[in-house]
Design a protein around this motif. Structure first.
Motif, PDB file in Angstrom:
ATOM      1  N   SER A   1       0.831  -1.217   0.000  1.00 14.38           N
ATOM      2  CA  SER A   1       0.000   0.000   0.000  1.00 14.38           C
ATOM      3  C   SER A   1       0.859   1.257   0.000  1.00 14.38           C
ATOM      4  CB  SER A   1      -0.930  -0.003   1.218  1.00 14.38           C
ATOM      5  OG  SER A   1      -0.169   0.022   2.415  1.00 14.38           O
ATOM      6  N   ARG A   2       1.964   1.243   0.746  1.00 12.74           N
ATOM      7  CA  ARG A   2       2.859   2.392   0.742  1.00 12.74           C
ATOM      8  C   ARG A   2       3.481   2.596  -0.645  1.00 12.74           C
ATOM      9  NH1 ARG A   2       4.415   0.342   5.853  1.00 12.74           N
ATOM     10  NH2 ARG A   2       6.283  -0.558   4.886  1.00 12.74           N
ATOM     11  N   ARG A   3       3.806   1.504  -1.309  1.00  8.56           N
ATOM     12  CA  ARG A   3       4.428   1.618  -2.633  1.00  8.56           C
ATOM     13  C   ARG A   3       3.443   2.188  -3.663  1.00  8.56           C
ATOM     14  NH1 ARG A   3       4.793  -1.076  -7.243  1.00  8.56           N
ATOM     15  NH2 ARG A   3       3.313  -2.651  -6.534  1.00  8.56           N
ATOM     16  N   VAL A   4       2.172   1.807  -3.553  1.00  8.86           N
ATOM     17  CA  VAL A   4       1.169   2.306  -4.500  1.00  8.86           C
ATOM     18  C   VAL A   4       0.848   3.771  -4.243  1.00  8.86           C
ATOM     19  CG1 VAL A   4      -1.216   2.048  -5.251  1.00  8.86           C
ATOM     20  CG2 VAL A   4       0.211   0.023  -4.909  1.00  8.86           C
ATOM     21  N   GLN A   5       0.706   4.179  -2.980  1.00  7.04           N
ATOM     22  CA  GLN A   5       0.325   5.530  -2.621  1.00  7.04           C
ATOM     23  C   GLN A   5       1.478   6.526  -2.789  1.00  7.04           C
ATOM     24  OE1 GLN A   5      -1.251   5.389   1.312  1.00  7.04           O
ATOM     25  NE2 GLN A   5      -2.993   4.047   0.742  1.00  7.04           N
ATOM     26  N   GLN A   6       2.696   6.132  -2.741  1.00  5.95           N
ATOM     27  CA  GLN A   6       3.823   7.046  -2.798  1.00  5.95           C
ATOM     28  C   GLN A   6       4.036   7.533  -4.241  1.00  5.95           C
ATOM     29  OE1 GLN A   6       7.430   5.318  -1.443  1.00  5.95           O
ATOM     30  NE2 GLN A   6       8.602   7.221  -1.492  1.00  5.95           N
ATOM     31  N   PRO A   7       4.078   8.844  -4.486  1.00  7.07           N
ATOM     32  CA  PRO A   7       4.290   9.369  -5.850  1.00  7.07           C
ATOM     33  C   PRO A   7       5.698   9.066  -6.327  1.00  7.07           C
ATOM     34  CG  PRO A   7       4.366  11.151  -4.248  1.00  7.07           C
ATOM     35  CD  PRO A   7       3.938   9.924  -3.497  1.00  7.07           C
ATOM     36  N   PRO A   8       5.884   9.005  -7.646  1.00  7.48           N
ATOM     37  CA  PRO A   8       7.222   8.726  -8.157  1.00  7.48           C
ATOM     38  C   PRO A   8       8.180   9.864  -7.861  1.00  7.48           C
ATOM     39  CG  PRO A   8       5.741   9.264  -9.958  1.00  7.48           C
ATOM     40  CD  PRO A   8       4.889   9.147  -8.729  1.00  7.48           C
ATOM     41  N   SER A   9       9.392   9.564  -7.670  1.00  6.99           N
ATOM     42  CA  SER A   9      10.405  10.559  -7.355  1.00  6.99           C
ATOM     43  C   SER A   9      10.783  11.338  -8.604  1.00  6.99           C
ATOM     44  CB  SER A   9      11.631   9.876  -6.761  1.00  6.99           C
ATOM     45  OG  SER A   9      12.179   8.962  -7.697  1.00  6.99           O
ATOM     46  N   ALA A  10      11.574  12.417  -8.433  1.00  5.93           N
ATOM     47  CA  ALA A  10      11.993  13.254  -9.556  1.00  5.93           C
ATOM     48  C   ALA A  10      12.852  12.479 -10.535  1.00  5.93           C
ATOM     49  CB  ALA A  10      12.754  14.479  -9.027  1.00  5.93           C
ATOM     50  N   ALA A  11      13.728  11.671 -10.027  1.00  7.92           N
ATOM     51  CA  ALA A  11      14.586  10.879 -10.907  1.00  7.92           C
ATOM     52  C   ALA A  11      13.751   9.910 -11.727  1.00  7.92           C
ATOM     53  CB  ALA A  11      15.613  10.128 -10.075  1.00  7.92           C
ATOM     54  N   ALA A  12      12.721   9.327 -11.080  1.00  3.20           N
ATOM     55  CA  ALA A  12      11.855   8.411 -11.820  1.00  3.20           C
ATOM     56  C   ALA A  12      11.090   9.153 -12.903  1.00  3.20           C
ATOM     57  CB  ALA A  12      10.906   7.714 -10.858  1.00  3.20           C
ATOM     58  N   GLN A  13      10.638  10.404 -12.599  1.00  3.85           N
ATOM     59  CA  GLN A  13       9.925  11.194 -13.597  1.00  3.85           C
ATOM     60  C   GLN A  13      10.832  11.547 -14.766  1.00  3.85           C
ATOM     61  OE1 GLN A  13       8.160  14.555 -11.641  1.00  3.85           O
ATOM     62  NE2 GLN A  13       6.802  13.288 -10.337  1.00  3.85           N
ATOM     63  N   VAL A  14      12.090  11.881 -14.485  1.00  3.05           N
ATOM     64  CA  VAL A  14      13.037  12.213 -15.551  1.00  3.05           C
ATOM     65  C   VAL A  14      13.264  11.013 -16.443  1.00  3.05           C
ATOM     66  CG1 VAL A  14      15.438  12.845 -16.029  1.00  3.05           C
ATOM     67  CG2 VAL A  14      14.131  14.078 -14.279  1.00  3.05           C
ATOM     68  N   ARG A  15      13.418   9.830 -15.835  1.00  2.96           N
ATOM     69  CA  ARG A  15      13.622   8.631 -16.625  1.00  2.96           C
ATOM     70  C   ARG A  15      12.391   8.321 -17.486  1.00  2.96           C
ATOM     71  NH1 ARG A  15      16.033   6.773 -11.805  1.00  2.96           N
ATOM     72  NH2 ARG A  15      14.124   5.622 -11.276  1.00  2.96           N
ATOM     73  N   LEU A  16      11.197   8.581 -16.911  1.00  7.23           N
ATOM     74  CA  LEU A  16       9.969   8.323 -17.666  1.00  7.23           C
ATOM     75  C   LEU A  16       9.846   9.264 -18.881  1.00  7.23           C
ATOM     76  CD1 LEU A  16       7.296   6.794 -17.906  1.00  7.23           C
ATOM     77  CD2 LEU A  16       6.274   8.456 -16.331  1.00  7.23           C
ATOM     78  N   VAL A  17      10.197  10.526 -18.667  1.00  9.97           N
ATOM     79  CA  VAL A  17      10.146  11.494 -19.771  1.00  9.97           C
ATOM     80  C   VAL A  17      11.154  11.131 -20.848  1.00  9.97           C
ATOM     81  CG1 VAL A  17      10.582  13.922 -20.397  1.00  9.97           C
ATOM     82  CG2 VAL A  17       9.240  13.360 -18.349  1.00  9.97           C
ATOM     83  N   ALA A  18      12.341  10.701 -20.439  1.00 11.38           N
ATOM     84  CA  ALA A  18      13.354  10.310 -21.421  1.00 11.38           C
ATOM     85  C   ALA A  18      12.896   9.107 -22.213  1.00 11.38           C
ATOM     86  CB  ALA A  18      14.671  10.013 -20.697  1.00 11.38           C
ATOM     87  N   LEU A  19      12.277   8.159 -21.560  1.00 11.49           N
ATOM     88  CA  LEU A  19      11.785   6.987 -22.274  1.00 11.49           C
ATOM     89  C   LEU A  19      10.686   7.356 -23.268  1.00 11.49           C
ATOM     90  CD1 LEU A  19      11.638   4.366 -19.353  1.00 11.49           C
ATOM     91  CD2 LEU A  19      13.234   4.406 -21.274  1.00 11.49           C
ATOM     92  N   LEU A  20       9.778   8.273 -22.871  1.00  8.25           N
ATOM     93  CA  LEU A  20       8.719   8.693 -23.784  1.00  8.25           C
ATOM     94  C   LEU A  20       9.295   9.434 -24.986  1.00  8.25           C
ATOM     95  CD1 LEU A  20       5.985   9.864 -21.221  1.00  8.25           C
ATOM     96  CD2 LEU A  20       6.014   7.766 -22.596  1.00  8.25           C
ATOM     97  N   ALA A  21      10.313  10.274 -24.743  1.00  8.40           N
ATOM     98  CA  ALA A  21      10.927  11.009 -25.849  1.00  8.40           C
ATOM     99  C   ALA A  21      11.626  10.069 -26.805  1.00  8.40           C
ATOM    100  CB  ALA A  21      11.908  12.043 -25.285  1.00  8.40           C
ATOM    101  N   ALA A  22      12.307   9.048 -26.246  1.00  6.70           N
ATOM    102  CA  ALA A  22      12.989   8.089 -27.108  1.00  6.70           C
ATOM    103  C   ALA A  22      11.988   7.308 -27.936  1.00  6.70           C
ATOM    104  CB  ALA A  22      13.824   7.147 -26.240  1.00  6.70           C
TER     105      ALA A  22
END
Length: 206
Positions: A174-195
């Motif tokens: 439950s803690r893992r689901v409720q916790q928002p992604p960190s900044a580093a995770a967001q940066v990696r997600l944006v890079a993956l979408l751009a690629a």
């Protein structure tokens, strides 16, 4: 009192000088007089030995009854020179019966309790359990009850530990689901979408 050499006295560790109080000659005289008194009173056993029979004849003289018997009439005795008992089987049986009668208080041979009388019919008789058997059964029941109690306690402890582990796992999830992604995770997600977008544009025809 006559003084005698030390060699005329035997050893006695209980005395201070380590020598006996009476000399050897006096000890011999005292023992001879005591033996004579016992002999006169009839308390001395006869030392006459039975006539020996050569072992080659296959017979032996019993030291109790004084009769010659075959060798099979004597039991084994490894402490004797011929390996046979000094008493014949008949004398040994009489001796055993006398000792049994003196111990139990009844004359005759020891009865065989495990065999029923020949004249009496064999019938099924309910034999009450003895005290030893009852104690053994009680101890067995107590051991079984203790084992059952230990098993029940082990099951309760195991169930509690399983429930606690499941609750901890659920809390972590439950803690893992409720916790928002960190900044580093967001940066990696944006890079993956751009690629992914770049790869799609590269594959389209110009």
């Amino acid at each position: 009192m006559v003084a005698k050499p030390v060699a005329d006295f035997g050893r006695d560790r209980t005395r201070a000088d380590g020598l006996a109080y009476t000399c050897r000659g006096c000890v011999v005289e005292v023992n001879r007089a005591a033996y004579e008194r016992r002999r006169v009173a009839g308390k001395v056993a006869s030392r006459a030995k039975p006539r020996a029979i050569p072992a080659e004849s296959g017979r032996k003289v019993c030291r109790v009854c004084g009769e010659a018997h075959p060798l099979w009439m004597f039991g084994r005795d490894s402490s004797r020179a011929d390996g046979l008992d000094g008493r014949c089987r008949n004398c040994e049986a009489e001796r055993s019966a006398a000792r049994y009668a003196a111990r139990i208080g009844t004359a005759g041979p020891r009865p065989r309790k495990h065999l029923p009388p020949v004249s009496a019919p064999v019938a099924a008789v309910a034999v009450p359990p003895s005290e030893a058997a009852a104690k053994q059964a009680a101890r067995a029941a107590e051991r079984a009850a203790n084992a059952a109690a230990r098993d029940a306690a082990s099951k309760v402890v195991l169930a509690a530990m399983t429930e606690r582990a499941n609750a901890a796992a659920a809390a972590r999830e439950s803690r893992r689901v409720q916790q928002p992604p960190s900044a580093a995770a967001q940066v990696r997600l944006v890079a993956l979408l751009a690629a992914a977008e770049a790869s799609k544009g590269a594959t389209l025809p110009g």
